[in-house]
Design a protein around this motif. Sequence first.
Motif, PDB file in Angstrom:
ATOM      1  N   ILE A  10       0.834  -1.198   0.000  1.00 36.53           N
ATOM      2  CA  ILE A  10       0.000   0.000   0.000  1.00 36.53           C
ATOM      3  C   ILE A  10       0.870   1.249   0.000  1.00 36.53           C
ATOM      4  O   ILE A  10       0.559   2.248  -0.663  1.00 36.53           O
ATOM      5  N   ALA A  11       2.012   1.201   0.718  1.00 38.84           N
ATOM      6  CA  ALA A  11       2.923   2.353   0.754  1.00 38.84           C
ATOM      7  C   ALA A  11       3.484   2.654  -0.631  1.00 38.84           C
ATOM      8  O   ALA A  11       3.611   3.821  -1.034  1.00 38.84           O
ATOM      9  N   VAL A  12       3.812   1.618  -1.400  1.00 42.97           N
ATOM     10  CA  VAL A  12       4.334   1.822  -2.756  1.00 42.97           C
ATOM     11  C   VAL A  12       3.278   2.463  -3.648  1.00 42.97           C
ATOM     12  O   VAL A  12       3.569   3.389  -4.418  1.00 42.97           O
ATOM     13  N   VAL A  13       2.046   1.984  -3.550  1.00 40.27           N
ATOM     14  CA  VAL A  13       0.956   2.561  -4.345  1.00 40.27           C
ATOM     15  C   VAL A  13       0.720   4.019  -3.956  1.00 40.27           C
ATOM     16  O   VAL A  13       0.579   4.892  -4.826  1.00 40.27           O
ATOM     17  N   ALA A  14       0.707   4.302  -2.655  1.00 40.68           N
ATOM     18  CA  ALA A  14       0.487   5.675  -2.188  1.00 40.68           C
ATOM     19  C   ALA A  14       1.595   6.604  -2.682  1.00 40.68           C
ATOM     20  O   ALA A  14       1.331   7.737  -3.126  1.00 40.68           O
ATOM     21  N   THR A  36      -6.066  -1.644  -7.419  1.00 38.52           N
ATOM     22  CA  THR A  36      -5.071  -2.461  -6.722  1.00 38.52           C
ATOM     23  C   THR A  36      -5.148  -2.252  -5.212  1.00 38.52           C
ATOM     24  O   THR A  36      -4.968  -3.201  -4.439  1.00 38.52           O
ATOM     25  N   LEU A  37      -5.426  -1.018  -4.777  1.00 40.47           N
ATOM     26  CA  LEU A  37      -5.597  -0.765  -3.343  1.00 40.47           C
ATOM     27  C   LEU A  37      -6.751  -1.581  -2.777  1.00 40.47           C
ATOM     28  O   LEU A  37      -6.637  -2.181  -1.699  1.00 40.47           O
ATOM     29  N   GLY A  38      -7.881  -1.598  -3.495  1.00 40.36           N
ATOM     30  CA  GLY A  38      -9.016  -2.409  -3.038  1.00 40.36           C
ATOM     31  C   GLY A  38      -8.669  -3.881  -2.980  1.00 40.36           C
ATOM     32  O   GLY A  38      -9.035  -4.586  -2.034  1.00 40.36           O
ATOM     33  N   PHE A  39      -7.929  -4.373  -3.980  1.00 37.49           N
ATOM     34  CA  PHE A  39      -7.542  -5.774  -4.004  1.00 37.49           C
ATOM     35  C   PHE A  39      -6.601  -6.110  -2.849  1.00 37.49           C
ATOM     36  O   PHE A  39      -6.718  -7.167  -2.220  1.00 37.49           O
ATOM     37  N   LEU A  40      -5.661  -5.213  -2.557  1.00 42.80           N
ATOM     38  CA  LEU A  40      -4.735  -5.440  -1.445  1.00 42.80           C
ATOM     39  C   LEU A  40      -5.468  -5.526  -0.112  1.00 42.80           C
ATOM     40  O   LEU A  40      -5.120  -6.353   0.746  1.00 42.80           O
TER      41      LEU A  40
END
Length: 517
Positions: free
Chosen positions: A271-275, A384-388
């Motif tokens: 999540i940190a990488v996506v953010a 991808t956030l929702g999937f994570l």
Amino acid sequence: MEPEGTTEGQANNLAQSAASKLSKMGERTKQLGNVIQDPVRQKRIILVIVCVVLLLDNMLYMVIVPIIPDYLEGLQNAADLAQAAAPHINSTNSTQVPKGNFDLQIGVLFASKAILQLLVNPLSGTFIDRVGYDIPLFIGLSVMFLSTIIFAFADNYATLFLARSMQGLGSAFADTSGIALIADKYQEEKERSKALGIALAFISFGSLVAPPFGGVLYQFAGKRVPFLILASICLIDGIMCLIVLKPFSNRERENMPVGTPIYKLMIDPYIAVVAGALTICNIPLAFLEPTIATWMEENMHASQWQIGMTWFPAFFPHVLGVYLTVKLAAKYPHLQWFYGAIGMVFIGASSCTVPACKNFGQLMIPLCGICFGIAFVDTALLPTLGFLVDVRHVSVYGSVYAIADISYCVAYALGPVVAGQIVHDLGFVQLNLGMGLANVLYAPALLLLKNVTKMKPSFSERNMLLEDGPTGLYDTIKMEQREKKRKGLCTTIDENGTETFAQRSYSEEESSGGEYA
């Protein structure tokens, strides 16, 4: 004189006609209610409501760009003339703009929305996880409506600052709960990507169409008209929210799944990488918006209409980017990280070429490239956030999309305040090269997401309670309640024992959220 029988007959006919019309109206109302409550149609209506919220928020964010600087300058000039005409009077006129650096005042006013939204988002995400998505969405709409009305009637800097800050407060609730509601209603990855892509298209349209919309109406109809139009749309959307979502109905909330705390989500490396990607990819747009107009005037002697239309052509490649990413994600869902990386390279290359443009036509190409790349990153990484959250935590989406909103707000809070200072100290060319380099260098970090699609959801006792698996937050709650009632009829476990089991299931689910097969 008419006979008495004829008069009575006419009265009976009128009464029958009125009763018939009322009956038909009742049937139509009932049919409309059935249509609204139909799960498939309700999902579509909810998507429309959320898209209108996002459209309004981004239009209100950008509509002030051509309006407020000119309006504040007019107030300042009027206050200066009043002071010159009566120098012996202590000027306390409510319409006077505070003294100081005028550009700094404008920058602070523009940034206040993102700054307050940044501060409130951690709280709003937790609140959404606790009470659901509908009440925060309605709260956000109500605050946005009030802020738009204040914008329309504000006549001094302090009131405009209040309205802008209130918009940030409303956005922290409305945007986060709206995106989370879409993720909750659209559980399949293909549907979720498509729905979030549609929402992103509305965000883009609101941001890019607002400056010409506000500028034209401000010039020909005055300051109040664009804000009153937006307030009217906001009111209609709020009414739709009340009718469809029924946020204040007596829904049982005590059995709501407990979402993963926001601080735990923040330290999740995926999540940190996506953010981080969401922040860095939006920096070029956030930093160019307050600086590019001055650069265009100085380097290409651009006219006012060209400055006003700078970003509008970029809407079309943004929509194209959303469309392509949704189609590619449906066909090759395991490459979401790759689409995001391609987008960041696009943004980096386009940002580096902005200073080389010599005229308005050339400038359109890199700006379109930036928006095309942002569409790739956002459309690939938001689902991808929702999937994570689904596979590594609990499927409650308020906090994770609050993190996404925080990522955007970091860029847009820094932009109006920091970008001008960087241009002043280092130059416009260095600003763009730095932003481009940051995007290109960050793109390889998305390789960490390469194996995300191979993760499997963690096992929890809540899944044992569900017959068909959860299809959304409220569907999950209803299915839990139905299953517990059925078990209560066929087992000797008392009420206290059953309640202890339900509480333990949520606790275990939260603790096992980080596991995957």
